[in-house]
Enzyme design. Structure first.
Site, PDB file in Angstrom:
ATOM      1  CG  HIS A 205      23.021  -4.091 -12.104  1.00  0.00           C
ATOM      2  ND1 HIS A 205      22.108  -5.078 -12.338  1.00  0.00           N
ATOM      3  CD2 HIS A 205      22.383  -3.154 -11.379  1.00  0.00           C
ATOM      4  CE1 HIS A 205      20.968  -4.747 -11.788  1.00  0.00           C
ATOM      5  NE2 HIS A 205      21.087  -3.584 -11.191  1.00  0.00           N
TER       6      HIS A 205
HETATM    7  C1  UD1 Z   1      20.633   1.732  -9.965  1.00  0.00           C
HETATM    8  C2  UD1 Z   1      19.670   1.331  -8.847  1.00  0.00           C
HETATM    9  C3  UD1 Z   1      19.399  -0.168  -8.918  1.00  0.00           C
HETATM   10  C4  UD1 Z   1      18.927  -0.586 -10.304  1.00  0.00           C
HETATM   11  C5  UD1 Z   1      19.965  -0.122 -11.317  1.00  0.00           C
HETATM   12  C6  UD1 Z   1      19.566  -0.476 -12.721  1.00  0.00           C
HETATM   13  C7  UD1 Z   1      19.911   2.696  -6.817  1.00  0.00           C
HETATM   14  C8  UD1 Z   1      20.329   2.683  -5.393  1.00  0.00           C
HETATM   15  N1  UD1 Z   1      20.216   1.595  -7.522  1.00  0.00           N
HETATM   16  O1  UD1 Z   1      21.897   1.123  -9.693  1.00  0.00           O
HETATM   17  O2  UD1 Z   1      18.391  -0.499  -7.986  1.00  0.00           O
HETATM   18  O3  UD1 Z   1      18.819  -1.996 -10.355  1.00  0.00           O
HETATM   19  O4  UD1 Z   1      20.101   1.313 -11.209  1.00  0.00           O
HETATM   20  O5  UD1 Z   1      20.604  -0.249 -13.605  1.00  0.00           O
HETATM   21  O6  UD1 Z   1      19.313   3.661  -7.253  1.00  0.00           O
HETATM   22  N2  UD1 Z   1      26.794   5.042 -14.550  1.00  0.00           N
HETATM   23  C9  UD1 Z   1      27.262   5.421 -15.782  1.00  0.00           C
HETATM   24  N3  UD1 Z   1      26.344   5.652 -16.772  1.00  0.00           N
HETATM   25  C10 UD1 Z   1      25.002   5.518 -16.577  1.00  0.00           C
HETATM   26  C11 UD1 Z   1      24.544   5.094 -15.321  1.00  0.00           C
HETATM   27  C12 UD1 Z   1      25.453   4.853 -14.306  1.00  0.00           C
HETATM   28  O7  UD1 Z   1      28.445   5.527 -16.007  1.00  0.00           O
HETATM   29  O8  UD1 Z   1      24.237   5.753 -17.519  1.00  0.00           O
HETATM   30  C13 UD1 Z   1      27.745   4.825 -13.456  1.00  0.00           C
HETATM   31  C14 UD1 Z   1      27.497   5.838 -12.345  1.00  0.00           C
HETATM   32  O9  UD1 Z   1      28.204   7.021 -12.564  1.00  0.00           O
HETATM   33  C15 UD1 Z   1      27.955   5.100 -11.128  1.00  0.00           C
HETATM   34  C16 UD1 Z   1      27.627   3.646 -11.464  1.00  0.00           C
HETATM   35  O10 UD1 Z   1      27.499   3.560 -12.875  1.00  0.00           O
HETATM   36  O11 UD1 Z   1      29.314   5.236 -10.922  1.00  0.00           O
HETATM   37  C17 UD1 Z   1      26.380   3.177 -10.760  1.00  0.00           C
HETATM   38  O12 UD1 Z   1      25.250   3.996 -11.145  1.00  0.00           O
HETATM   39  P1  UD1 Z   1      24.102   4.373 -10.095  1.00  0.00           P
HETATM   40  O13 UD1 Z   1      23.041   5.155 -10.782  1.00  0.00           O
HETATM   41  O14 UD1 Z   1      24.696   4.972  -8.887  1.00  0.00           O
HETATM   42  O15 UD1 Z   1      23.494   2.997  -9.627  1.00  0.00           O
HETATM   43  P2  UD1 Z   1      23.232   1.623 -10.412  1.00  0.00           P
HETATM   44  O16 UD1 Z   1      24.310   0.686 -10.035  1.00  0.00           O
HETATM   45  O17 UD1 Z   1      22.985   1.814 -11.870  1.00  0.00           O
END
Ligand code: UD1
Length: 354
Positions: A205
């Protein structure tokens, strides 16, 4: 004492669970603020329910967007929350954008900040998590480190006076859940009908793995070519980036499944022949459960798992299959992440700091 925990992303809920229990046991008032960074039911609410974490007292709504947008909107929203809550201490966890926003807001409002999981370093400045954890450690008032290696990093940055070795709160979560889960195979994987020890478990991820389509393609190709089925719980970022790059998550050995809850994940690791991941927490959980781990990254914060032979770092390609197929390492009684009770030591360290 009035404590406020700021959380937002899945791994933080796992760390919060034992700290919330320890805060309650010590009779402290403990408010939980959820930034909304993770918002899908399976990534957030399901963890609160399963791990018996009190419902957040304040629920914000700041998932998605660029790093700057996400961190900035959280920061602006946290100011009035912390002003109203008027805490003695703000507790922040790990290395996400929620950790950084919580730390900045509290610091500017002259609230004391305790950082749980302080001192981890990958020494890779391109990782968003590395930037977050370095900035948070230098702003926070109390640095609660999980390992002697983390304490040494803090010492090297001149932060010894604010640092306390408490052990790893994820040991508390894991032991609590392992007792609950026992040896059962996870019901979530029943449809796949996989025998115990007859599959690998993979999670991918991180931005470094998912955001460059060529690298993501190389990782998925290497996983799809493994000789056993590869259970792949799909994080929203992987789903989004693979979709955008036109990459399939069900090719060859790959068996994509929705994100798993914590107990199901622990059970899936225990039943697997090995873990392949780019996650930080899962590397350590695999070690604690004594399941061999292969990490698709160029460096790790959890160097103890590598030093003890239970984790190998590889690049996607033929090395990955070789690493995954290696012999199970010799048993070890080493406990580099400490013993159960880290969450109690977190609360004791905050109390001792006054
Ligand atoms: C974040 C953390 C990472 C951690 C990970 C665990 C940062 C910089 N990174 O990364 O260290 O290992 O969480 O999962 O804070 N999204 C959804 N639904 C959700 C959550 C996310 O659709 O419930 C989508 C978001 O809209 C985004 C993408 O997934 O487009 C990434 O989500 P984001 O919270 O930005 O970072 P993670 O990759 O989850």
């Amino acid at each position: 004492m009035r404590l406020v925990s700021i959380v937002g992303a899945r791994p933080q809920f796992v760390k919060l669970a034992p700290v919330a229990r320890a805060a309650a046991a010590a009779g402290h008032e403990h408010l939980i603020v959820h930034t909304g960074q993770h918002y899908d039911h399976a990534m957030s609410e399901a963890f609160f329910t399963e791990l018996d974490i009190p419902t957040p007292d304040v629920q914000l709504d700041h998932g998605g967007g660029t790093h700057g947008q996400q961190t900035g909107t959280m920061l602006a929203a946290l100011d009035p929350v912390l002003t109203d809550a008027d805490p003695d201490w703000v507790l922040v966890y790990g290395d996400t954008n929620s950790t950084l926003a919580g730390t900045l807001s509290a610091t500017k409002l002259h609230r004391r900040v305790a950082h749980i999981e302080a001192g981890l370093r990958s020494h890779n400045r391109r990782m968003p998590e590395e930037a977050n954890r370095v900035l948070v450690d230098h702003a926070a008032d109390l640095l609660l480190a999980p390992t002697p290696v983390a304490m040494a990093h803090l010492a090297a940055e001149g932060l010894t006076a604010r640092s306390v070795l408490v052990g790893d709160v994820m040991v508390d979560s894991l032991e609590h859940t392992r007792e609950r889960v026992g040896e059962r195979a996870p019901a979530e994987l029943a449809d796949l009908a996989l025998p115990r020890g007859g599959y690998y478990l993979a999670t991918i991820h991180r931005a470094e793995s998912t955001d460059d389509p060529a690298r993501l393609a190389a990782v998925l190709t290497a996983l799809a070519a493994l000789p056993l089925p590869v259970v792949l719980p799909v994080h929203p970022r992987l789903h989004e980036r693979a979709g955008a790059a036109g990459l399939r998550l069900d090719a060859g050995s790959l068996r994509p499944v929705p994100p798993l809850g914590y107990g199901a994940m622990v059970a899936a690791v225990v039943g697997s022949a090995g873990v392949v991941t780019d996650s930080g927490g899962l590397q350590k959980e695999a070690f604690l459960l004594r399941v061999p781990c292969t990490t698709v990254r160029t460096e790790t914060e959890w160097v103890e798992t590598v030093d003890l032979g239970w984790n190998v770092l590889v690049e996607p390609g033929p090395d990955l299959a070789r690493a995954v197929g290696r012999a199970v390492p010799a048993p070890t009684a080493a406990a580099p992440y400490g013993t159960v009770g880290a969450a109690g030591r977190v609360i004791a360290a905050v109390e001792a700091a006054g």
